[in-house]
Design a protein around this motif. Structure first.
Motif, PDB file in Angstrom:
ATOM      1  N   VAL A   1      24.311 -90.694 123.556  1.00  0.00           N
ATOM      2  CA  VAL A   1      25.168 -91.877 123.744  1.00  0.00           C
ATOM      3  C   VAL A   1      25.144 -92.668 122.435  1.00  0.00           C
ATOM      4  O   VAL A   1      24.087 -93.105 121.984  1.00  0.00           O
ATOM      5  N   VAL A   2      26.300 -92.825 121.836  1.00  0.00           N
ATOM      6  CA  VAL A   2      26.392 -93.500 120.539  1.00  0.00           C
ATOM      7  C   VAL A   2      26.824 -94.953 120.756  1.00  0.00           C
ATOM      8  O   VAL A   2      27.813 -95.219 121.451  1.00  0.00           O
TER       9      VAL A   2
ATOM     10  N   MET B   1      31.501 -93.523 114.619  1.00  0.00           N
ATOM     11  CA  MET B   1      30.135 -92.974 114.678  1.00  0.00           C
ATOM     12  C   MET B   1      30.041 -91.864 115.737  1.00  0.00           C
ATOM     13  O   MET B   1      29.289 -90.899 115.571  1.00  0.00           O
ATOM     14  N   THR B   2      30.794 -91.983 116.802  1.00  0.00           N
ATOM     15  CA  THR B   2      30.815 -90.938 117.839  1.00  0.00           C
ATOM     16  C   THR B   2      31.452 -89.664 117.267  1.00  0.00           C
ATOM     17  O   THR B   2      30.933 -88.554 117.435  1.00  0.00           O
ATOM     18  N   TYR B   3      32.566 -89.854 116.575  1.00  0.00           N
ATOM     19  CA  TYR B   3      33.261 -88.731 115.928  1.00  0.00           C
ATOM     20  C   TYR B   3      32.334 -88.047 114.926  1.00  0.00           C
ATOM     21  O   TYR B   3      32.206 -86.817 114.901  1.00  0.00           O
ATOM     22  N   LEU B   4      31.660 -88.865 114.115  1.00  0.00           N
ATOM     23  CA  LEU B   4      30.728 -88.340 113.111  1.00  0.00           C
ATOM     24  C   LEU B   4      29.604 -87.536 113.779  1.00  0.00           C
ATOM     25  O   LEU B   4      29.248 -86.442 113.325  1.00  0.00           O
ATOM     26  N   THR B   5      29.063 -88.060 114.872  1.00  0.00           N
ATOM     27  CA  THR B   5      27.964 -87.380 115.574  1.00  0.00           C
ATOM     28  C   THR B   5      28.429 -86.024 116.099  1.00  0.00           C
ATOM     29  O   THR B   5      27.733 -85.013 115.966  1.00  0.00           O
TER      30      THR B   5
ATOM     31  N   HIS C   1      31.374 -82.689 125.761  1.00  0.00           N
ATOM     32  CA  HIS C   1      30.865 -83.377 126.957  1.00  0.00           C
ATOM     33  C   HIS C   1      29.495 -84.013 126.710  1.00  0.00           C
ATOM     34  O   HIS C   1      29.034 -84.841 127.494  1.00  0.00           O
ATOM     35  N   ARG C   2      28.831 -83.639 125.591  1.00  0.00           N
ATOM     36  CA  ARG C   2      27.468 -84.147 125.351  1.00  0.00           C
ATOM     37  C   ARG C   2      27.397 -85.318 124.363  1.00  0.00           C
ATOM     38  O   ARG C   2      26.296 -85.794 124.067  1.00  0.00           O
ATOM     39  N   VAL C   3      28.528 -85.773 123.844  1.00  0.00           N
ATOM     40  CA  VAL C   3      28.499 -86.912 122.907  1.00  0.00           C
ATOM     41  C   VAL C   3      29.467 -87.980 123.422  1.00  0.00           C
ATOM     42  O   VAL C   3      30.684 -87.765 123.490  1.00  0.00           O
TER      43      VAL C   3
ATOM     44  N   SER D   1      34.205 -93.617 124.718  1.00  0.00           N
ATOM     45  CA  SER D   1      34.826 -92.984 123.558  1.00  0.00           C
ATOM     46  C   SER D   1      34.426 -91.509 123.552  1.00  0.00           C
ATOM     47  O   SER D   1      33.246 -91.184 123.391  1.00  0.00           O
ATOM     48  N   VAL D   2      35.403 -90.644 123.764  1.00  0.00           N
ATOM     49  CA  VAL D   2      35.137 -89.203 123.789  1.00  0.00           C
ATOM     50  C   VAL D   2      36.209 -88.483 122.977  1.00  0.00           C
ATOM     51  O   VAL D   2      37.287 -89.035 122.703  1.00  0.00           O
TER      52      VAL D   2
END
Ligand code: NAI
Length: 308
Positions: free
Chosen positions: A116-117, A125-129, A138-140, A251-252
C-alpha cells in the motif's frame, strides 16, 4: 496477520495505532530510518494496550528489515510530507528514491506482501512501485481516494448538518488539489441524492473545500495531516487482511478502464485479501469523463518527471 509500516512518522504511527486499537492485525512492525524513532513510537503505542484493551503486538525497528519478514501487507509512508504552500507534486524527487529502495527492501523479506503506497505524490509513487518491482497490479495499491472521500463526506455532513455516517460519497481521479474529482452528482444522504437537500452552489463549495482539504490542514498545522490519513490507511488494510471486499477508491493501474492505460489513478475498487479484486465501473456523465481525462493527463505529466 502481520503488517509492516515503513515510515514511523505522523501518518505511519497513527496508522499503527488505529490498527492496534481496532485489532485489525495481530502484529505490526513500524520501521524508520531515524535511529530509535520507530522503537519509541511502538513502545508508546504498546503502553496503551492495557488502557484501551488491545492484543496487537507493535514493535519498532531502525531500518532492520529482517523484523518485517513474512508481512501480509506493507504500507509505505516513508518520505517527506509537504509544508505550507507546497503541493504534493513538489515532493517527487526525494520521495521517488526513498519509495523505490523501500519497496526493494520489503519485498526481499516479504515476497508475497500486498503493498500500500501512501507517500506523495501518491499516484506517481504507486506507478513507480509497480514499474520498479514488476509486481502484478493487484498487489500494489495507492491510498488517497479513501482519505479524499472521507474529507468529502465530512464537508457534505457539515453542509447537511447530519452525521457523517449517513452520508455516502466518493472522490476519484488523481490525489492532487487540482486533479481529484469529488462526485457530487452521485453523493447521497440515507440513500437520497444530496442534490435533494443542497443547492448546486453549496455542492460546488463542498467540492472545492474537499479539493483543498489537505492544503487547508497543512496551513493550520504547519505540516500535512495525520489522523484521517492514518485512519484511512488502516481502513484499507482492514479490507485487505480481513477480505472485506469494501468498495474503496484507490490508485491502481488501469488497462483500458475509464478510457486510460499505463497509469495509476484513483478509481472505485473492490479491495480484498488479494489486494485489488475488481475495478468498479461507475457510469460517469460527459462532464465527469472530461474531468477524469484531464486528471489523468496531469498524473501522466507527473509520471514523466520520474524519467527526468
Ligand atoms: P513524517 O515526516 O512525519 O514521516 C515520514 C517518516 O519517514 C519519517 O519518520 C522519516 O524518518 C521516515 N523515512 C524517511 N526516509 C526513510 C527511509 N528511507 N526508510 C524508512 N523511513 C524513512 O511524514 P508524514 O506526515 O507521516 O507523511 C509521510 C508521507 O505520506 C509524505 O510523503 C506525505 O506527503 C504522505 N501523505 C500521503 C497521504 C495520502 O493520502 N496518500 C496523506 C498524508 C500524507
Amino acid at each position: 496477520m502481520k503488517v509492516t509500516i515503513v515510515g514511523a512518522g505522523n501518518v505511519g504511527a497513527t496508522c499503527a495505532d488505529v490498527i492496534a486499537y481496532r485489532g485489525i492485525a495481530s502484529e505490526v512492525v513500524l520501521l524508520d530510518i531515524k535511529e530509535g524513532f520507530a522503537e519509541g513510537k511502538a513502545m508508546d503505542i504498546m503502553q496503551c494496550a492495557t488502557t484501551t484493551g488491545f492484543n496487537t503486538r507493535v514493535i519498532g525497528s531502525t531500518n532492520d528489515y529482517t523484523k518485517t519478514a513474512n508481512s501480509d501487507v506493507v504500507v509505505i509512508t516513508s518520505g517527506i510530507p509537504r509544508k505550507p504552500g507546497m503541493t504534493r507534486e513538489e515532493l517527487i524527487g526525494i520521495n521517488a528514491g526513498i519509495v523505490k529502495s523501500v519497496a526493494d527492501n520489503v519485498l526481499r523479506h516479504s515476497p508475497e506482501a500486498i503493498i500500500v503506497v501512501v507517500s506523495n505524490p501518491m499516484d506517481t509513487m504507486t506507478y513507480l512501485t509497480l514499474k520498479a518491482t514488476g509486481l502484478p497490479k493487484h498487489r500494489v495499491i495507492g491510498m488517497g481516494g479513501a482519505l479524499d472521500s472521507s474529507r468529502f463526506k465530512y464537508f457534505l455532513s457539515q453542509a447537511l448538518e447530519k452525521p457523517g455516517n449517513d452520508v455516502q460519497g466518493m472522490v476519484i481521479g488523481g490525489h492532487g488539489d487540482k486533479t481529484m474529482i469529488p462526485l457530487t452528482r452521485i453523493a447521497s444522504y440515507n440513500g437520497s441524492p444530496v442534490s435533494q437537500f443542497l443547492s448546486q452552489d453549496v455542492l460546488d463549495k463542498v467540492a472545492a473545500d474537499t479539493m483543498v482539504g489537505g492544503a487547508t490542514l497543512t496551513g493550520l498545522l504547519g505540516t500535512s495531516a495525520w489522523y484521517a490519513p492514518g485512519a484511512s490507511v488502516a481502513y484499507l488494510v482492514d479490507s485487505i487482511l480481513n477480505d472485506q471486499r469494501k468498495m474503496i477508491p484507490c490508485s491502481v493501474m488501469l488497462d483500458g478502464e475509464y478510457g486510460q492505460s499505463d497509469i495509476c489513478i484513483g478509481v472505485p475498487c473492490i479491495i480484498g485479501r488479494k489486494g485489488l479484486v475488481e475495478i468498479v465501473d461507475v457510469n460517469l456523465d460527459d462532464k465527469e469523463k472530461d474531468l477524469f481525462a484531464k486528471s489523468a493527463d496531469a498524473v501522466r505529466n507527473m509520471n514523466a518527471d520520474l524519467q527526468s
